[in-house]
Structures are given as C-alpha cells and as structure tokens.
Design a protein around this motif. Sequence first.
Motif, PDB file in Angstrom:
ATOM      1  N   MET A 195       0.818  -1.187   0.000  1.00 35.21           N
ATOM      2  CA  MET A 195       0.000   0.000   0.000  1.00 35.21           C
ATOM      3  C   MET A 195       0.866   1.256   0.000  1.00 35.21           C
ATOM      4  SD  MET A 195      -3.406   0.847   1.344  1.00 35.21           S
ATOM      5  CE  MET A 195      -4.069   2.391   1.807  1.00 35.21           C
ATOM      6  N   ARG A 196       1.924   1.250   0.784  1.00 38.49           N
ATOM      7  CA  ARG A 196       2.796   2.426   0.819  1.00 38.49           C
ATOM      8  C   ARG A 196       3.453   2.663  -0.541  1.00 38.49           C
ATOM      9  NH1 ARG A 196       5.919   1.407   6.487  1.00 38.49           N
ATOM     10  NH2 ARG A 196       4.049   1.313   7.764  1.00 38.49           N
ATOM     11  N   TRP A 220       0.991   4.246  -2.812  1.00 36.83           N
ATOM     12  CA  TRP A 220       0.774   5.657  -2.489  1.00 36.83           C
ATOM     13  C   TRP A 220       1.932   6.517  -2.992  1.00 36.83           C
ATOM     14  CZ3 TRP A 220       3.404   9.126   0.724  1.00 36.83           C
ATOM     15  CH2 TRP A 220       2.754  10.337   0.926  1.00 36.83           C
ATOM     16  N   VAL A 221       3.151   6.056  -2.804  1.00 41.14           N
ATOM     17  CA  VAL A 221       4.322   6.804  -3.280  1.00 41.14           C
ATOM     18  C   VAL A 221       4.308   6.892  -4.807  1.00 41.14           C
ATOM     19  CG1 VAL A 221       6.837   6.795  -3.429  1.00 41.14           C
ATOM     20  CG2 VAL A 221       5.721   6.311  -1.262  1.00 41.14           C
ATOM     21  N   GLY A 237       3.228   9.705  13.119  1.00 39.12           N
ATOM     22  CA  GLY A 237       2.452   9.557  11.887  1.00 39.12           C
ATOM     23  C   GLY A 237       1.620  10.792  11.597  1.00 39.12           C
ATOM     24  N   CYS A 280       3.925  13.590  10.414  1.00 40.73           N
ATOM     25  CA  CYS A 280       4.368  13.327   9.042  1.00 40.73           C
ATOM     26  C   CYS A 280       3.253  13.641   8.048  1.00 40.73           C
ATOM     27  CB  CYS A 280       4.822  11.887   8.920  1.00 40.73           C
ATOM     28  SG  CYS A 280       5.619  11.518   7.364  1.00 40.73           S
TER      29      CYS A 280
END
Length: 68
Positions: A1-2, A5-6, A55, A58
């Motif tokens: 998922m990360r 997203w990136v 989090g 960020c």
Amino acid sequence: MRIAWVAWLAGHIDQFGYRDGPLRFAIGTGAVLVTAVLVRLALHRNRPAGVAAAGLVCALGVGWLAFH
C-alpha cells in the motif's frame, strides 16, 4: 500500500506544491521526517502514542508542504 501511495504521489507531483524543484522538495520533506522522528523519540515511554504522533506529524507536514 505504501508503494502504491508513493507511486501515485510521484505521478501527480506537479499537481501539488512541490513545483519549486527537487532540492526544495527534498529539504522540506526531510525536515518533516526529522521532526516526526524527534516526536517519536520524545514520546519513547509510550510507544503507541509516539508512533501515532509521529504519523500525524508526518501526514500533516507533507500535506502542508503539498498545498502551501
């Protein structure tokens, strides 16, 4: 998922406020990440609160950089 997203962020980078160039992008994002790490370290006695606060810092920092 990360990674997704990136990849999405990289594909839409010109739609956000990161148009000032890669150096300013790197400096701003690096400052946000360092701040998140410092928040996490400051709350080292309560790990869940530290992770949640880092989090949040960020997400808010990158969001602020993207839209201002």
